[in-house]
Design a protein around this motif. Structure first.
Motif, PDB file in Angstrom:
ATOM      1  N   GLY A 155       0.255   5.618  13.932  1.00 24.70           N
ATOM      2  CA  GLY A 155       1.496   4.867  13.737  1.00 24.70           C
ATOM      3  C   GLY A 155       2.594   5.712  13.124  1.00 24.70           C
ATOM      4  N   LEU A 156       2.775   6.938  13.639  1.00 28.22           N
ATOM      5  CA  LEU A 156       3.801   7.835  13.110  1.00 28.22           C
ATOM      6  C   LEU A 156       5.197   7.360  13.492  1.00 28.22           C
ATOM      7  CD1 LEU A 156       2.230  11.304  14.011  1.00 28.22           C
ATOM      8  CD2 LEU A 156       2.139  10.135  11.801  1.00 28.22           C
ATOM      9  N   THR A 157       6.150   7.569  12.598  1.00 30.68           N
ATOM     10  CA  THR A 157       7.548   7.347  12.942  1.00 30.68           C
ATOM     11  C   THR A 157       8.033   8.515  13.797  1.00 30.68           C
ATOM     12  OG1 THR A 157       8.446   8.532  11.031  1.00 30.68           O
ATOM     13  CG2 THR A 157       7.918   6.193  10.727  1.00 30.68           C
ATOM     14  N   ARG A 158       9.206   8.362  14.359  1.00 27.33           N
ATOM     15  CA  ARG A 158       9.766   9.420  15.205  1.00 27.33           C
ATOM     16  C   ARG A 158       9.883  10.727  14.430  1.00 27.33           C
ATOM     17  NH1 ARG A 158      15.124  11.177  16.108  1.00 27.33           N
ATOM     18  NH2 ARG A 158      15.452  12.103  18.157  1.00 27.33           N
ATOM     19  N   ARG A 159      10.419  10.666  13.222  1.00 28.39           N
ATOM     20  CA  ARG A 159      10.601  11.880  12.426  1.00 28.39           C
ATOM     21  C   ARG A 159       9.264  12.498  12.037  1.00 28.39           C
ATOM     22  NH1 ARG A 159      14.925  13.142   9.790  1.00 28.39           N
ATOM     23  NH2 ARG A 159      15.810  12.972  11.861  1.00 28.39           N
ATOM     24  N   GLU A 160       8.298  11.682  11.670  1.00 33.40           N
ATOM     25  CA  GLU A 160       6.977  12.196  11.306  1.00 33.40           C
ATOM     26  C   GLU A 160       6.336  12.922  12.483  1.00 33.40           C
ATOM     27  OE1 GLU A 160       6.196   8.520   8.165  1.00 33.40           O
ATOM     28  OE2 GLU A 160       5.141   8.585  10.083  1.00 33.40           O
ATOM     29  N   PHE A 161       6.431  12.318  13.670  1.00 28.66           N
ATOM     30  CA  PHE A 161       5.835  12.958  14.838  1.00 28.66           C
ATOM     31  C   PHE A 161       6.530  14.281  15.148  1.00 28.66           C
ATOM     32  CE2 PHE A 161       5.560  13.878  19.352  1.00 28.66           C
ATOM     33  CZ  PHE A 161       4.186  13.881  19.529  1.00 28.66           C
ATOM     34  N   GLU A 162       7.847  14.333  15.013  1.00 31.13           N
ATOM     35  CA  GLU A 162       8.567  15.552  15.359  1.00 31.13           C
ATOM     36  C   GLU A 162       8.246  16.695  14.399  1.00 31.13           C
ATOM     37  OE1 GLU A 162      12.699  14.750  15.927  1.00 31.13           O
ATOM     38  OE2 GLU A 162      12.356  13.809  17.880  1.00 31.13           O
ATOM     39  N   VAL A 163       7.987  16.385  13.127  1.00 33.91           N
ATOM     40  CA  VAL A 163       7.557  17.433  12.199  1.00 33.91           C
ATOM     41  C   VAL A 163       6.215  18.002  12.654  1.00 33.91           C
ATOM     42  CG1 VAL A 163       6.727  17.885   9.854  1.00 33.91           C
ATOM     43  CG2 VAL A 163       8.846  16.613  10.201  1.00 33.91           C
ATOM     44  N   LEU A 164       5.271  17.128  12.981  1.00 34.57           N
ATOM     45  CA  LEU A 164       3.967  17.593  13.453  1.00 34.57           C
ATOM     46  C   LEU A 164       4.098  18.365  14.765  1.00 34.57           C
ATOM     47  CD1 LEU A 164       1.409  14.709  12.806  1.00 34.57           C
ATOM     48  CD2 LEU A 164       1.454  16.978  11.775  1.00 34.57           C
ATOM     49  N   ALA A 165       4.915  17.847  15.675  1.00 33.40           N
ATOM     50  CA  ALA A 165       5.081  18.511  16.972  1.00 33.40           C
ATOM     51  C   ALA A 165       5.687  19.897  16.805  1.00 33.40           C
ATOM     52  CB  ALA A 165       5.953  17.648  17.884  1.00 33.40           C
ATOM     53  N   TYR A 166       6.624  20.034  15.870  1.00 37.91           N
ATOM     54  CA  TYR A 166       7.234  21.345  15.643  1.00 37.91           C
ATOM     55  C   TYR A 166       6.200  22.335  15.108  1.00 37.91           C
ATOM     56  CZ  TYR A 166      10.349  24.990  14.045  1.00 37.91           C
ATOM     57  OH  TYR A 166      10.956  26.205  13.860  1.00 37.91           O
ATOM     58  N   LEU A 167       5.402  21.912  14.144  1.00 37.62           N
ATOM     59  CA  LEU A 167       4.375  22.796  13.588  1.00 37.62           C
ATOM     60  C   LEU A 167       3.296  23.109  14.625  1.00 37.62           C
ATOM     61  CD1 LEU A 167       3.986  21.151  10.066  1.00 37.62           C
ATOM     62  CD2 LEU A 167       5.087  23.338  10.589  1.00 37.62           C
ATOM     63  N   ALA A 168       3.077  22.169  15.557  1.00 39.81           N
ATOM     64  CA  ALA A 168       2.038  22.354  16.570  1.00 39.81           C
ATOM     65  C   ALA A 168       2.443  23.334  17.662  1.00 39.81           C
ATOM     66  CB  ALA A 168       1.679  21.006  17.199  1.00 39.81           C
ATOM     67  N   ARG A 169       3.703  23.766  17.669  1.00 37.13           N
ATOM     68  CA  ARG A 169       4.108  24.778  18.650  1.00 37.13           C
ATOM     69  C   ARG A 169       3.291  26.055  18.490  1.00 37.13           C
ATOM     70  NH1 ARG A 169      10.744  24.786  18.496  1.00 37.13           N
ATOM     71  NH2 ARG A 169      11.087  22.667  19.296  1.00 37.13           N
ATOM     72  N   ASP A 170       2.909  26.344  17.253  1.00 31.38           N
ATOM     73  CA  ASP A 170       2.140  27.561  16.977  1.00 31.38           C
ATOM     74  C   ASP A 170       1.142  27.249  15.868  1.00 31.38           C
ATOM     75  OD1 ASP A 170       1.191  30.097  16.870  1.00 31.38           O
ATOM     76  OD2 ASP A 170       3.118  31.063  16.484  1.00 31.38           O
ATOM     77  N   PRO A 171       0.049  26.543  16.197  1.00 30.46           N
ATOM     78  CA  PRO A 171      -0.921  26.139  15.165  1.00 30.46           C
ATOM     79  C   PRO A 171      -1.453  27.334  14.389  1.00 30.46           C
ATOM     80  CG  PRO A 171      -1.375  25.046  17.246  1.00 30.46           C
ATOM     81  CD  PRO A 171      -0.335  26.087  17.537  1.00 30.46           C
ATOM     82  N   GLY A 172      -1.524  27.169  13.090  1.00 32.89           N
ATOM     83  CA  GLY A 172      -2.018  28.231  12.231  1.00 32.89           C
ATOM     84  C   GLY A 172      -0.934  29.131  11.676  1.00 32.89           C
ATOM     85  N   ARG A 173       0.240  29.116  12.299  1.00 30.63           N
ATOM     86  CA  ARG A 173       1.325  29.984  11.834  1.00 30.63           C
ATOM     87  C   ARG A 173       2.137  29.278  10.749  1.00 30.63           C
ATOM     88  NH1 ARG A 173       6.635  31.862  15.328  1.00 30.63           N
ATOM     89  NH2 ARG A 173       7.703  32.948  13.628  1.00 30.63           N
ATOM     90  N   PRO A 174       2.326  29.908   9.597  1.00 30.04           N
ATOM     91  CA  PRO A 174       3.152  29.303   8.547  1.00 30.04           C
ATOM     92  C   PRO A 174       4.617  29.220   8.986  1.00 30.04           C
ATOM     93  CG  PRO A 174       1.730  31.019   7.642  1.00 30.04           C
ATOM     94  CD  PRO A 174       1.674  31.147   9.132  1.00 30.04           C
ATOM     95  N   MET A 175       5.236  28.070   8.755  1.00 29.82           N
ATOM     96  CA  MET A 175       6.639  27.857   9.086  1.00 29.82           C
ATOM     97  C   MET A 175       7.438  27.649   7.803  1.00 29.82           C
ATOM     98  SD  MET A 175       6.993  27.969  12.373  1.00 29.82           S
ATOM     99  CE  MET A 175       6.142  27.701  13.939  1.00 29.82           C
ATOM    100  N   PRO A 176       8.551  28.373   7.625  1.00 25.68           N
ATOM    101  CA  PRO A 176       9.369  28.190   6.422  1.00 25.68           C
ATOM    102  C   PRO A 176       9.879  26.758   6.309  1.00 25.68           C
ATOM    103  CG  PRO A 176      10.040  30.154   7.634  1.00 25.68           C
ATOM    104  CD  PRO A 176       9.103  29.399   8.526  1.00 25.68           C
ATOM    105  N   ARG A 177       9.949  26.262   5.087  1.00 27.06           N
ATOM    106  CA  ARG A 177      10.409  24.889   4.866  1.00 27.06           C
ATOM    107  C   ARG A 177      11.800  24.670   5.450  1.00 27.06           C
ATOM    108  NH1 ARG A 177       8.019  22.101   0.646  1.00 27.06           N
ATOM    109  NH2 ARG A 177      10.010  21.283  -0.080  1.00 27.06           N
ATOM    110  N   GLU A 178      12.712  25.615   5.211  1.00 25.04           N
ATOM    111  CA  GLU A 178      14.075  25.467   5.709  1.00 25.04           C
ATOM    112  C   GLU A 178      14.110  25.409   7.233  1.00 25.04           C
ATOM    113  OE1 GLU A 178      13.038  27.622   3.533  1.00 25.04           O
ATOM    114  OE2 GLU A 178      14.271  27.489   1.715  1.00 25.04           O
ATOM    115  N   GLN A 179      13.244  26.191   7.883  1.00 25.15           N
ATOM    116  CA  GLN A 179      13.215  26.213   9.343  1.00 25.15           C
ATOM    117  C   GLN A 179      12.701  24.889   9.902  1.00 25.15           C
ATOM    118  OE1 GLN A 179      11.558  29.797  11.049  1.00 25.15           O
ATOM    119  NE2 GLN A 179      10.776  28.674  12.820  1.00 25.15           N
ATOM    120  N   VAL A 180      11.685  24.325   9.263  1.00 22.88           N
ATOM    121  CA  VAL A 180      11.174  23.021   9.690  1.00 22.88           C
ATOM    122  C   VAL A 180      12.267  21.971   9.558  1.00 22.88           C
ATOM    123  CG1 VAL A 180       9.485  21.205   9.230  1.00 22.88           C
ATOM    124  CG2 VAL A 180       8.800  23.609   9.067  1.00 22.88           C
ATOM    125  N   PHE A 181      12.946  21.987   8.419  1.00 24.28           N
ATOM    126  CA  PHE A 181      14.003  21.002   8.173  1.00 24.28           C
ATOM    127  C   PHE A 181      15.119  21.116   9.208  1.00 24.28           C
ATOM    128  CE2 PHE A 181      17.988  19.639   6.270  1.00 24.28           C
ATOM    129  CZ  PHE A 181      17.662  18.412   5.723  1.00 24.28           C
TER     130      PHE A 181
END
Length: 237
Positions: A155-181
């Motif tokens: 039951g993810l919201t749109r924003r919650e899903f998009e955060v996960l989807a962005y991180l899932a582009r490259d699983p295991g790779r650390p993403m900077p907080r500012e870049q995610v935002f």
């Protein structure tokens, strides 16, 4: 075809000003002063964006946004006369994509409308987007825009899903907080750590067995976040 925008605003002066502003830029606009009226229109026609006032009579904007997220996936920009961070956090928690405090400049509203519509179009146009990403007990379902956790929808919201989807582009790779935002929020705004922290906390409550000891959505201290399907990586959280 021009984008269709739904406005829910009980102040008729503000409603008319926003309607005229968006119509002057070629948008198709439908306005209503109540959430009840908006539900009827949303059920009868498709809209590309919702601009929603928080302080509505009857069903307030926060309650309406929470209920809306169970049925529709469309960008939501919240309007409010309140400037406190608590109100902004509450709006983001229930699924708003952006938050604008009254009074606001016309150019700022237009920029945020364009940004949210662009993000929605870009998401739908990704040619290489997979249907699913399997992380073990958690599966990201890009068709339904949700996560399946141990066989049950999160039951993810749109924003919650998009955060996960962005991180899932490259699983295991650390993403900077500012870049995610910046990538997920989709508008030029000063980095707001509180907004991102709220979303991360809510995602963990929905996908992790123990949100205080996450296995999937991991914190990289002093840097950002990464998504992992390996329980062995949990020691870095």
């Amino acid at each position: 075809m021009s984008a269709k925008v739904r406005i829910v605003e009980d102040d008729r002066v503000t409603l008319r000003l926003v309607e005229r502003l968006l119509q002057s830029r070629g948008y198709q606009v439908v306005g209503t002063p109540t959430a009840e009226g908006a539900v009827e229109h949303l059920e009868q026609a498709e809209f590309d964006l919702l601009i929603l006032d928080v302080g509505l009579p009857g069903i307030d904007g926060i309650t309406f946004c929470r209920e809306l997220r169970s049925k529709w996936f469309l960008p939501v920009i919240m309007l409010t006369a309140r400037s406190g961070s608590r109100e902004k956090v509450e709006g983001l928690e229930v699924g708003a994509d952006d938050y604008l405090t009254k009074p606001f400049e016309s150019d700022e509203l237009l920029a945020r409308v364009r940004a949210q519509l662009r993000r929605a179009r870009d998401y739908g146009a990704q040619p290489s987007r997979p249907d699913r990403i399997d992380l073990g007990d958690v599966v990201l379902d890009f068709t339904e825009r949700d996560a399946v956790v141990r066989g049950r929808r999160a039951g993810l919201t749109r924003r919650e899903f998009e955060v996960l989807a962005y991180l899932a582009r490259d699983p295991g790779r650390p993403m900077p907080r500012e870049q995610v935002f910046e990538s997920v929020w989709g508008f030029a705004e000063e980095f707001n750590t509180n907004s991102l922290d709220v979303i991360i906390h809510r995602i963990r409550k929905k996908i992790e067995e123990d949100a205080s000891r996450p296995r999937y959505l991991l914190t990289v201290r002093g840097f950002g976040y990464r998504l992992s399907g390996s329980a062995a990586d949990a020691s870095t959280a």
